[in-house]
Design a protein around this motif. Sequence first.
Motif, short mmCIF file in Angstrom:
data_model
loop_
_atom_site.label_atom_id
_atom_site.label_comp_id
_atom_site.label_asym_id
_atom_site.label_seq_id
_atom_site.Cartn_x
_atom_site.Cartn_y
_atom_site.Cartn_z
N LEU A 1 1.04 -1.22 -0.05
CA LEU A 1 0.12 0.06 -0.14
C LEU A 1 0.64 1.15 0.16
O LEU A 1 0.67 2.24 -0.71
N LEU A 2 1.87 1.22 0.74
CA LEU A 2 2.55 2.38 1.05
C LEU A 2 4.17 2.56 0.18
O LEU A 2 4.43 3.65 0.08
N ASN A 3 4.55 1.42 -0.15
CA ASN A 3 5.78 1.48 -0.89
C ASN A 3 5.91 0.79 -2.27
O ASN A 3 7.12 1.02 -2.99
N VAL A 4 5.17 0.17 -2.89
CA VAL A 4 5.28 -0.84 -3.92
C VAL A 4 5.44 0.32 -5.15
O VAL A 4 5.02 1.24 -5.26
N ARG A 5 6.69 -0.33 -6.03
CA ARG A 5 6.82 0.39 -7.08
C ARG A 5 5.96 0.15 -8.44
O ARG A 5 5.63 -0.75 -8.60
N LEU A 6 5.68 1.12 -9.09
CA LEU A 6 4.83 0.99 -10.40
C LEU A 6 5.61 2.10 -11.61
O LEU A 6 5.64 3.00 -11.22
N THR B 1 12.52 9.57 -19.90
CA THR B 1 12.46 10.64 -18.83
C THR B 1 11.75 10.29 -17.87
O THR B 1 10.20 10.30 -18.17
N PRO B 2 11.88 10.08 -16.41
CA PRO B 2 11.08 9.59 -15.49
C PRO B 2 10.37 10.91 -14.78
O PRO B 2 11.03 12.13 -14.63
N TYR B 3 9.27 11.07 -14.62
CA TYR B 3 8.38 11.94 -13.75
C TYR B 3 7.68 11.32 -12.66
O TYR B 3 6.79 10.26 -12.74
N GLN B 4 8.17 11.64 -11.38
CA GLN B 4 7.47 11.29 -10.03
C GLN B 4 6.16 11.64 -9.98
O GLN B 4 5.93 12.65 -10.33
N MET C 1 3.14 10.53 -4.71
CA MET C 1 3.38 9.20 -4.33
C MET C 1 4.88 8.85 -5.25
O MET C 1 4.65 8.51 -6.45
N PRO C 2 5.77 9.00 -4.61
CA PRO C 2 7.30 8.84 -5.31
C PRO C 2 7.64 7.38 -5.74
O PRO C 2 8.54 7.20 -6.56
N ASN C 3 6.76 6.60 -5.31
CA ASN C 3 6.97 5.27 -5.69
C ASN C 3 6.34 4.84 -7.25
O ASN C 3 6.54 3.76 -7.71
N VAL C 4 5.57 5.90 -7.62
CA VAL C 4 4.89 5.61 -9.10
C VAL C 4 5.79 6.68 -9.80
O VAL C 4 5.59 7.78 -9.71
N THR C 5 6.21 6.11 -10.81
CA THR C 5 6.98 6.96 -11.81
C THR C 5 6.35 6.70 -13.28
O THR C 5 5.94 5.77 -13.74
N GLN D 1 -1.90 -3.06 -8.18
CA GLN D 1 -3.10 -2.39 -8.27
C GLN D 1 -3.51 -1.27 -7.21
O GLN D 1 -3.82 0.11 -7.82
N SER D 2 -2.95 -1.21 -5.95
CA SER D 2 -3.31 -0.29 -5.02
C SER D 2 -2.31 1.07 -5.39
O SER D 2 -2.79 2.33 -5.07
N ALA D 3 -1.04 0.71 -6.03
CA ALA D 3 -0.15 1.99 -6.38
C ALA D 3 -0.79 2.94 -7.57
O ALA D 3 -1.00 3.93 -7.46
N LEU D 4 -1.47 2.14 -8.55
CA LEU D 4 -2.26 2.85 -9.48
C LEU D 4 -3.35 3.73 -9.05
O LEU D 4 -3.68 4.91 -9.37
N LEU D 5 -4.44 2.65 -8.26
CA LEU D 5 -5.62 3.49 -7.64
C LEU D 5 -5.13 4.54 -6.96
O LEU D 5 -5.82 5.57 -7.07
#
Length: 378
Positions: free
Chosen positions: A34-39, A81-84, A88-92, A221-225
């Motif tokens: 919920l809090l940390n997974v990368r996407l 080019t990455p954009y955080q 949510m810095p774990n989603v790029t 899924q939770s990172a996306l939502l």
Amino acid sequence: MESQPSDINEAIEASGEVTLEQATNKAKEETDSLLNVRLDIAVTGETGSGKSSLVNALRGLKDSDEDAAPVGVTETTTEPTPYQHPTMPNVTLWDLPGIGSSNFKAKTYLKNVKFDRYDFFLIVSSGRFRENDIMLAKEIKKKKKVFYFVRSKTDLDVQFEKERKGIDKEETLSNIRRNSEEELKGIGNPKIFLVSSWDTSEFDFEKLIDTLESELPEHKQSALLQSVPVYSVAILERKVRMFQKAAWAVALASGAIAVAPVPGLSVSSDIAMVGSFFTSIYHSFGLDDKSLERLSERVNKPHLKSLKMSPLVEELIQMSSLRLGASALGVFLCSLVPVAGSAAAAAISFTTTRTVLLKGLDALAEEARKVLREAGLE
């Protein structure tokens, strides 16, 4: 299981596992997810297709915002080019160079942009899908990764057809879908979404998010939502349900910490978890100042900018600290008793933390609903 407190049995049942140890391990995994997974989301397509604008829209930004990906009529992206995500810095989101440009030929494109780093690809076109788009999709398919076709600038197409030809919105959308399917018939059954990066409440943006969420691995899924902007009541309620489901995991992870007979450990850990949980909700629901400002400008309702929700989050964390602190002595005393006492400590911590989380979630959800009503997005 019968000898354990009923709240712990309930937590085990919610986890879908059989034992407390298994449930606790799953709770820790889900809390981390919920809090940390990368996407990592790759946005690609031909030069000028609207890739950068889509990157901005998925991050809840306008093209003119300070941290937005630069846009232009010529190719503005010369390397991946990455954009955080702003909250949510774990989603790029990766804005990839235009396929077919002089430095990125279709046949070597995937190698050049480091294909393996991305979870899925969005192939964007602002007009008809072309040979390069098809070649790229076939290469991605060979490598067994997922891709979706996005037809951008749909709002402009609808406006043009209405003003110049008198064709209504539904007929225009039907024509675009039919033409896109014909252009991509060599792919099989392509998934095509018509979107407007200017107004994500229109057309297929919500359908795109629904599809991505359902087809991503569960831990992604939770990172996306969490990351997608709140553009309707429907997306808000989906976020609410996600956090409701996650509350048991955070509470049970807290209960596991309560087993250790260390004064103050449980309550300090609980407060940290609760604070992170509420902060995630606050940003995900679009209650932070920048999100409210962007919403205010989009719906042309200046008074939304004056809403300040951060005091509510601070109040919730303070009230939670008092509630969790009040139960800390009972948790500590129970933890001193071998086996049975540890289970009781875990039960007290689980029940108290879950109650605090759900009440705080309800309060933040109600504020978010009020904001949507004020914005006319009910």
